[in-house]
Design a protein around this motif. Structure first.
Motif, PDB file in Angstrom:
ATOM      1  N   SER A   1      38.447  11.948  31.755  1.00 32.06           N
ATOM      2  CA  SER A   1      38.620  13.369  32.059  1.00 32.06           C
ATOM      3  C   SER A   1      37.309  14.142  31.969  1.00 32.06           C
ATOM      4  CB  SER A   1      39.650  13.985  31.100  1.00 32.06           C
ATOM      5  OG  SER A   1      39.261  13.772  29.748  1.00 32.06           O
ATOM      6  N   CYS A   2      36.185  13.454  32.105  1.00 30.10           N
ATOM      7  CA  CYS A   2      34.879  14.117  31.982  1.00 30.10           C
ATOM      8  C   CYS A   2      34.755  15.257  32.989  1.00 30.10           C
ATOM      9  CB  CYS A   2      33.765  13.105  32.207  1.00 30.10           C
ATOM     10  SG  CYS A   2      32.105  13.826  32.055  1.00 30.10           S
ATOM     11  N   ARG A   3      34.281  16.407  32.505  1.00 34.81           N
ATOM     12  CA  ARG A   3      34.162  17.604  33.353  1.00 34.81           C
ATOM     13  C   ARG A   3      32.799  17.666  34.047  1.00 34.81           C
ATOM     14  NH1 ARG A   3      36.190  19.587  28.451  1.00 34.81           N
ATOM     15  NH2 ARG A   3      34.322  20.827  27.988  1.00 34.81           N
ATOM     16  N   ARG A   4      31.920  16.743  33.775  1.00 34.42           N
ATOM     17  CA  ARG A   4      30.584  16.654  34.383  1.00 34.42           C
ATOM     18  C   ARG A   4      29.631  17.725  33.884  1.00 34.42           C
ATOM     19  NH1 ARG A   4      31.982  11.712  35.265  1.00 34.42           N
ATOM     20  NH2 ARG A   4      33.649  11.492  36.803  1.00 34.42           N
ATOM     21  N   VAL A   5      30.080  18.979  33.866  1.00 32.15           N
ATOM     22  CA  VAL A   5      29.248  20.082  33.361  1.00 32.15           C
ATOM     23  C   VAL A   5      30.039  20.789  32.270  1.00 32.15           C
ATOM     24  CG1 VAL A   5      28.053  22.237  33.877  1.00 32.15           C
ATOM     25  CG2 VAL A   5      28.076  20.386  35.571  1.00 32.15           C
ATOM     26  N   ILE A   6      29.420  20.927  31.092  1.00 30.85           N
ATOM     27  CA  ILE A   6      30.072  21.566  29.956  1.00 30.85           C
ATOM     28  C   ILE A   6      29.594  23.009  29.847  1.00 30.85           C
ATOM     29  CG2 ILE A   6      30.489  21.438  27.468  1.00 30.85           C
ATOM     30  CD1 ILE A   6      31.535  19.100  29.208  1.00 30.85           C
ATOM     31  N   GLY A   7      30.544  23.925  29.796  1.00 31.34           N
ATOM     32  CA  GLY A   7      30.210  25.339  29.664  1.00 31.34           C
ATOM     33  C   GLY A   7      30.925  25.953  28.481  1.00 31.34           C
ATOM     34  N   ASN A   8      31.120  27.260  28.523  1.00 31.45           N
ATOM     35  CA  ASN A   8      31.776  27.943  27.413  1.00 31.45           C
ATOM     36  C   ASN A   8      33.294  27.732  27.464  1.00 31.45           C
ATOM     37  OD1 ASN A   8      32.684  29.614  29.431  1.00 31.45           O
ATOM     38  ND2 ASN A   8      31.504  31.395  28.789  1.00 31.45           N
ATOM     39  N   PHE A   9      33.997  28.339  26.525  1.00 28.67           N
ATOM     40  CA  PHE A   9      35.433  28.119  26.393  1.00 28.67           C
ATOM     41  C   PHE A   9      36.205  28.541  27.636  1.00 28.67           C
ATOM     42  CE2 PHE A   9      39.683  29.217  24.606  1.00 28.67           C
ATOM     43  CZ  PHE A   9      40.001  27.958  24.091  1.00 28.67           C
ATOM     44  N   ASP A  10      35.735  29.577  28.314  1.00 25.91           N
ATOM     45  CA  ASP A  10      36.432  30.066  29.506  1.00 25.91           C
ATOM     46  C   ASP A  10      36.382  29.080  30.658  1.00 25.91           C
ATOM     47  OD1 ASP A  10      37.220  32.392  28.293  1.00 25.91           O
ATOM     48  OD2 ASP A  10      35.491  33.557  29.000  1.00 25.91           O
ATOM     49  N   THR A  11      35.455  28.102  30.609  1.00 29.62           N
ATOM     50  CA  THR A  11      35.380  27.119  31.691  1.00 29.62           C
ATOM     51  C   THR A  11      36.447  26.036  31.561  1.00 29.62           C
ATOM     52  OG1 THR A  11      33.787  25.714  30.486  1.00 29.62           O
ATOM     53  CG2 THR A  11      32.886  27.497  31.863  1.00 29.62           C
ATOM     54  N   LEU A  12      37.130  25.998  30.411  1.00 39.66           N
ATOM     55  CA  LEU A  12      38.206  25.026  30.232  1.00 39.66           C
ATOM     56  C   LEU A  12      39.436  25.442  31.022  1.00 39.66           C
ATOM     57  CD1 LEU A  12      38.083  24.277  26.387  1.00 39.66           C
ATOM     58  CD2 LEU A  12      37.310  22.792  28.231  1.00 39.66           C
ATOM     59  N   ASP A  13      40.204  24.460  31.442  1.00 38.53           N
ATOM     60  CA  ASP A  13      41.482  24.728  32.106  1.00 38.53           C
ATOM     61  C   ASP A  13      42.384  25.514  31.148  1.00 38.53           C
ATOM     62  OD1 ASP A  13      44.493  23.626  32.471  1.00 38.53           O
ATOM     63  OD2 ASP A  13      43.454  23.702  34.416  1.00 38.53           O
ATOM     64  N   PRO A  14      43.158  26.500  31.623  1.00 44.02           N
ATOM     65  CA  PRO A  14      44.016  27.301  30.732  1.00 44.02           C
ATOM     66  C   PRO A  14      44.928  26.459  29.844  1.00 44.02           C
ATOM     67  CG  PRO A  14      43.910  28.321  32.885  1.00 44.02           C
ATOM     68  CD  PRO A  14      43.200  27.006  33.008  1.00 44.02           C
ATOM     69  N   ASP A  15      45.472  25.362  30.386  1.00 43.08           N
ATOM     70  CA  ASP A  15      46.324  24.509  29.568  1.00 43.08           C
ATOM     71  C   ASP A  15      45.534  23.854  28.441  1.00 43.08           C
ATOM     72  OD1 ASP A  15      48.503  25.106  31.122  1.00 43.08           O
ATOM     73  OD2 ASP A  15      48.318  23.332  32.407  1.00 43.08           O
ATOM     74  N   ARG A  16      44.296  23.490  28.749  1.00 36.94           N
ATOM     75  CA  ARG A  16      43.449  22.876  27.732  1.00 36.94           C
ATOM     76  C   ARG A  16      43.067  23.900  26.663  1.00 36.94           C
ATOM     77  NH1 ARG A  16      43.274  17.965  25.731  1.00 36.94           N
ATOM     78  NH2 ARG A  16      41.177  17.270  25.128  1.00 36.94           N
ATOM     79  N   GLN A  17      42.814  25.136  27.067  1.00 36.26           N
ATOM     80  CA  GLN A  17      42.536  26.196  26.105  1.00 36.26           C
ATOM     81  C   GLN A  17      43.724  26.360  25.150  1.00 36.26           C
ATOM     82  OE1 GLN A  17      41.294  29.905  27.881  1.00 36.26           O
ATOM     83  NE2 GLN A  17      39.964  28.899  29.377  1.00 36.26           N
ATOM     84  N   GLU A  18      44.922  26.372  25.718  1.00 34.06           N
ATOM     85  CA  GLU A  18      46.123  26.547  24.901  1.00 34.06           C
ATOM     86  C   GLU A  18      46.317  25.355  23.964  1.00 34.06           C
ATOM     87  OE1 GLU A  18      49.174  28.479  23.226  1.00 34.06           O
ATOM     88  OE2 GLU A  18      47.751  29.255  24.709  1.00 34.06           O
ATOM     89  N   PHE A  19      45.942  24.165  24.433  1.00 32.58           N
ATOM     90  CA  PHE A  19      46.049  22.960  23.608  1.00 32.58           C
ATOM     91  C   PHE A  19      45.243  23.112  22.316  1.00 32.58           C
ATOM     92  CE2 PHE A  19      44.129  18.923  22.325  1.00 32.58           C
ATOM     93  CZ  PHE A  19      45.242  18.105  22.163  1.00 32.58           C
ATOM     94  N   PHE A  20      44.004  23.557  22.439  1.00 30.15           N
ATOM     95  CA  PHE A  20      43.157  23.721  21.257  1.00 30.15           C
ATOM     96  C   PHE A  20      43.594  24.917  20.418  1.00 30.15           C
ATOM     97  CE2 PHE A  20      40.096  21.275  23.931  1.00 30.15           C
ATOM     98  CZ  PHE A  20      39.882  20.233  23.050  1.00 30.15           C
ATOM     99  N   ARG A  21      43.994  26.000  21.059  1.00 26.66           N
ATOM    100  CA  ARG A  21      44.432  27.182  20.310  1.00 26.66           C
ATOM    101  C   ARG A  21      45.682  26.895  19.488  1.00 26.66           C
ATOM    102  NH1 ARG A  21      43.307  31.534  25.167  1.00 26.66           N
ATOM    103  NH2 ARG A  21      41.345  32.399  24.343  1.00 26.66           N
ATOM    104  N   ALA A  22      46.606  26.139  20.068  1.00 23.61           N
ATOM    105  CA  ALA A  22      47.854  25.835  19.370  1.00 23.61           C
ATOM    106  C   ALA A  22      47.609  25.016  18.106  1.00 23.61           C
ATOM    107  CB  ALA A  22      48.794  25.083  20.309  1.00 23.61           C
ATOM    108  N   ARG A  23      46.517  24.296  18.051  1.00 23.26           N
ATOM    109  CA  ARG A  23      46.180  23.462  16.894  1.00 23.26           C
ATOM    110  C   ARG A  23      45.142  24.104  15.980  1.00 23.26           C
ATOM    111  NH1 ARG A  23      48.075  20.977  20.967  1.00 23.26           N
ATOM    112  NH2 ARG A  23      49.223  19.005  20.806  1.00 23.26           N
ATOM    113  N   ASN A  24      44.837  25.390  16.256  1.00 28.41           N
ATOM    114  CA  ASN A  24      43.869  26.138  15.447  1.00 28.41           C
ATOM    115  C   ASN A  24      42.530  25.416  15.395  1.00 28.41           C
ATOM    116  OD1 ASN A  24      42.880  28.198  13.837  1.00 28.41           O
ATOM    117  ND2 ASN A  24      43.648  27.316  11.934  1.00 28.41           N
ATOM    118  N   LEU A  25      42.089  24.925  16.565  1.00 31.17           N
ATOM    119  CA  LEU A  25      40.826  24.181  16.658  1.00 31.17           C
ATOM    120  C   LEU A  25      39.855  24.863  17.607  1.00 31.17           C
ATOM    121  CD1 LEU A  25      42.193  20.520  16.661  1.00 31.17           C
ATOM    122  CD2 LEU A  25      41.169  21.789  14.766  1.00 31.17           C
ATOM    123  N   VAL A  26      39.810  26.184  17.548  1.00 36.65           N
ATOM    124  CA  VAL A  26      38.823  26.963  18.282  1.00 36.65           C
ATOM    125  C   VAL A  26      38.201  27.950  17.304  1.00 36.65           C
ATOM    126  CG1 VAL A  26      39.985  26.756  20.508  1.00 36.65           C
ATOM    127  CG2 VAL A  26      40.513  28.698  19.016  1.00 36.65           C
TER     128      VAL A  26
END
Length: 386
Positions: free
Chosen positions: A338-363
């Motif tokens: 699932s490599c994204r090739r270019v890593i940016g800030n949190f907003d560059t993550l897919d919304p579902d992926r953002q929610e994945f980390f937020r739900a686990r209190n890992l942001v």
């Protein structure tokens, strides 16, 4: 002549202990309890003054004066680096006892009873630190506690050889000796070695360690990117792996060009970064499919297992989960599916992926939803090593 030797030794141990502790604070190796140091500053100052009044001309009084001055220095340094938290009832009672002792001495000129009141307040003032060490020994892992204990022993010998026989002559020294020694044993006698405690080339005295050091849980190896951290045992999902440490820098102090281990800056607030610590946490790499994540708690920044980790697995986390900067990016070579090739800030993550980390209190806290309630430190996950 012998008394002079023990006096110099007591002063030397005491001064060395405070110097080592301040160095540990600078490197963020220790996490001192702010209220305890405020109490110790007050009690040490009152003790030094009342001890001199009760035992005028005694050489050990100079040891107490040095301790009072150093306590004030540590408290001032700690006050500038930490966030204020209201004192607990126990801490408030200790501070009140010290204030009453000062009033008794200054107003009523009863130096003996003021001295005895401070003696009684000292073990209570150690309670916040005992509780902190019992919860996590690494918070006070400093050789300073061993040096303070040895300094107390030397001070006791000074008092004995000076011919003191009264209870007031020894009470405070005995109490200080018992309190310092108890914390020294709680955190492990290996901390008497400054090299080991400050993380320099492992140090020594391994046989005296009372808990499993981090290097028994992880190994440093090589991958296609260079240095990497690998698990040497199995970790359960939700296990706390290691603590991220390092000095904090304002965004204006972070170098614009960084290479190698010097580029390990982790954003911890919108305006501040945690710099390289020189420890194992500097070597944990990024992955677009990580098996760990950073949890920001009141006790610090903790790397937590996202899923079960087997022995031999590389430990990794997603750098984007702390980044708010919009102009930062990194070419990714993690080689995950699932490599994204270019890593940016949190907003560059897919919304579902953002929610994945937020739900686990890992942001990072500033990336959480504004309507979200910060999860508890453990969030129902078990911190265990299988």
């Amino acid at each position: 002549m012998t008394t002079d030797f023990w006096f110099v030794l007591a002063m030397g141990f005491s001064f060395a202990a405070y110097a080592v502790y301040l160095l540990g604070m600078r490197r963020e190796i220790v996490q001192p309890n702010r209220a305890s140091w405020l109490i110790w500053s007050a009690s040490a100052t009152v003790e030094a003054l009342t001890y001199h009044a009760v035992n005028p001309g005694s050489p050990q009084g100079w040891v107490f004066l040095l301790s009072a001055a150093c306590c004030i220095v540590v408290t001032t340094a700690l006050w500038r680096r930490s966030n204020w938290a209201p004192p607990t009832n126990v801490e408030s009672a200790c501070m009140a006892a010290c204030l009453v002792a000062l009033i008794i001495w200054v107003v009523f000129r009863e130096a003996f009873w003021a001295h005895m009141l401070v003696v009684a307040a000292v073990p209570v003032s150690f309670w916040p630190t005992w509780a902190s060490v019992w919860k996590d020994r690494s918070r006070e892992r400093s050789p300073a506690w061993g040096l303070w204990t040895l300094g107390d022993l030397a001070t006791l010998l000074v008092a004995a050889r000076a011919g003191g026989t009264g209870f007031d002559e020894f009470a405070y020294i005995f109490v200080e000796l018992a309190c310092h020694a108890s914390i020294w044993f709680l955190i492990g006698l290996a901390t008497i070695n400054p090299l080991r405690s400050l993380g320099w080339k492992r140090g020594g005295f391994l046989i005296l360690d009372r808990y499993r050091p981090a290097r028994n849980l992880f190994a440093v190896g090589e991958n296609h990117l260079g240095k990497a951290v690998y698990a040497t045992c199995r970790f359960a999902e939700g296990a706390e792996l290691m603590r991220f440490t390092g000095r904090r820098f304002h965004v204006t102090q972070v170098p614009s060009l960084m290479r190698g281990s010097d580029d390990r800056f982790v954003q911890v607030t919108p305006d501040h970064y945690m710099g390289p610590s020189g420890q194992l946490d500097d070597l944990v790499n990024h992955s677009c499919d990580p098996n760990a994540g950073l949890r920001f708690t009141e006790d610090g920044v903790i790397l937590v297992a996202l899923r079960a980790i087997a022995a031999g697995d590389e430990i990794s986390w997603d750098y984007s989960t702390t980044l708010a900067q919009s102009n930062w990016h990194m070419i990714c070579q993690c080689r995950s599916d699932s490599c994204r090739r270019v890593i940016g800030n949190f907003d560059t993550l897919d919304p579902d992926r953002q929610e994945f980390f937020r739900a686990r209190n890992l942001v990072a806290p500033y990336l959480r939803r504004k309507d979200a309630v910060a999860a508890d430190k453990h969030s129902g996950w078990k911190s265990s090593v299988a």
